[in-house]
Scaffold this active site. Structure first.
Site, PDB file in Angstrom:
ATOM      1  N   ARG A 219     -34.792  30.298   6.410  1.00  0.00           N
ATOM      2  CA  ARG A 219     -35.489  31.578   6.487  1.00  0.00           C
ATOM      3  C   ARG A 219     -34.521  32.628   7.004  1.00  0.00           C
ATOM      4  NH1 ARG A 219     -38.631  29.807   3.523  1.00  0.00           N
ATOM      5  NH2 ARG A 219     -40.918  29.683   3.664  1.00  0.00           N
ATOM      6  N   GLU A 248     -36.037  40.696   3.518  1.00  0.00           N
ATOM      7  CA  GLU A 248     -36.063  40.067   2.200  1.00  0.00           C
ATOM      8  C   GLU A 248     -37.209  40.657   1.391  1.00  0.00           C
ATOM      9  OE1 GLU A 248     -36.960  35.681   0.455  1.00  0.00           O
ATOM     10  OE2 GLU A 248     -35.355  35.758   1.960  1.00  0.00           O
ATOM     11  N   HIS A 267     -32.962  33.977  -2.976  1.00  0.00           N
ATOM     12  CA  HIS A 267     -33.990  32.981  -2.654  1.00  0.00           C
ATOM     13  C   HIS A 267     -34.340  32.144  -3.883  1.00  0.00           C
ATOM     14  CE1 HIS A 267     -37.349  32.246   0.537  1.00  0.00           C
ATOM     15  NE2 HIS A 267     -37.028  31.131  -0.097  1.00  0.00           N
TER      16      HIS A 267
END
Length: 306
Positions: A219, A248, A267
């Site tokens: 993360r 993000e 991602h």
């Protein structure tokens, strides 16, 4: 818990014949939520429908469950066992971590524009013979360790419990301060919790070696982005490979985009084409365990945050 007949498992928020097939293969019976014993939730949004009293288990679609925890849906249903998909996607995420680490250490982050063999050679490091820490050595770590060991790497596995991990030196999370200066590279695979937020900060970056690469496939919140940018600009560390960022999505024009030794992938360590088959396989396994009075895989501990 036991069932005379197959447990009824609902799928939400939309019907999906592939998940119905996985439920059937696991020994369950697809059915409506109103009479369900369990629910397979396939949407990333944390808003679940009201659960009828018959529901005793909910399968969530991702390893990261902070959104569901923050929404209160897990706390609001204390009698329900919630499971994440932790470990279901570990193979593909481990591959991404290895790719990012090798690209960094071997100098592939720099695009050559002329045949400068001497310059390229000077930038080419060696992963074999180094020590790599995996912080959060769960499912991803278990897939990473044999790959790293095969490349001649010594692995330090950091976990909360101190549980032995095959082919790795195990260090508990409360001794992380000893780990940072002792290793060559770091792979972050820990969940996002209050304790792990900004785990890698200015103090930690200063303890790493000048050639150290940090790889984050967990993360974005695990790294203090401003401190990371400053360290990269100063040359404090060798570089960073990020599949996740904070913020993000990473906005256009962010300083990280212009730093050559910051390798960023959006991602995609677990892309949709790999996510769905892995989740279907996890659903089948957990339905089978649920139907046979066994604890399902990856039960969420709300106190721990994962």
């Amino acid at each position: 818990m036991s069932f005379d007949d197959a447990p009824v498992i609902a799928v939400g928020p939309k019907p999906d014949p592939d998940f119905d097939a996985a439920i059937t293969a696991g020994g369950g019976e697809p059915g409506p939520l109103a009479r369900a014993d369990g629910l397979v939730w396939t949407d990333s949004r944390a808003t679940l429908p009201a659960l009828p009293p018959s529901v005793r288990w909910v399968q969530l679609p991702f390893a990261g469950v902070e959104g569901f925890l923050d929404s209160g849906v897990i706390a609001d249903n204390p009698k329900v066992v919630f499971t994440s998909a932790a470990g279901a996607y570990s193979g593909t995420v481990a591959e991404q971590a290895i790719a990012l680490l090798l690209a960094g250490v071997r100098g592939l982050w720099r695009r050559e524009t002329s045949w400068d063999a001497a310059g390229a050679a000077a930038r080419t490091g060696r992963l074999g013979g180094t020590t790599v820490a995996i912080v959060g050595a769960g499912g991803i770590g278990r897939d990473l360790i044999p790959a790293l060991r095969g490349l001649g790497v010594k692995v330090v596995a950091v976990n909360r419990s101190g549980t032995d991990v095959s082919d790795a030196v195990v260090v508990t999370a409360d001794r992380l301060d000893e780990v940072w200066p002792a290793v060559d590279h770091v792979i972050l695979a820990a969940p996002s919790t209050a304790e792990t937020r900004a785990l890698v900060n200015a103090k930690v970056l200063a303890q790493l070696k000048p050639h150290s690469w940090i790889i984050n496939v967990a993360r974005g919140s695990l790294i203090d982005t401003d401190a990371l940018v400053a360290a990269l600009k100063k040359g404090t560390i060798g570089g960073v490979g990020l599949d996740v960022t904070d913020p993000e999505p990473l906005p256009d024009g962010h300083p990280l985009w212009s730093i050559p030794n910051a390798i960023i992938t959006p991602h995609v360590a677990n892309p949709p084409q790999h996510l769905r088959p892995a989740l279907l396989a996890r659903v089948e396994v957990n339905v089978r365990r649920f139907a046979n009075d066994m604890e399902p895989l990856a039960v969420i501990d709300a106190d721990r945050g994962y």
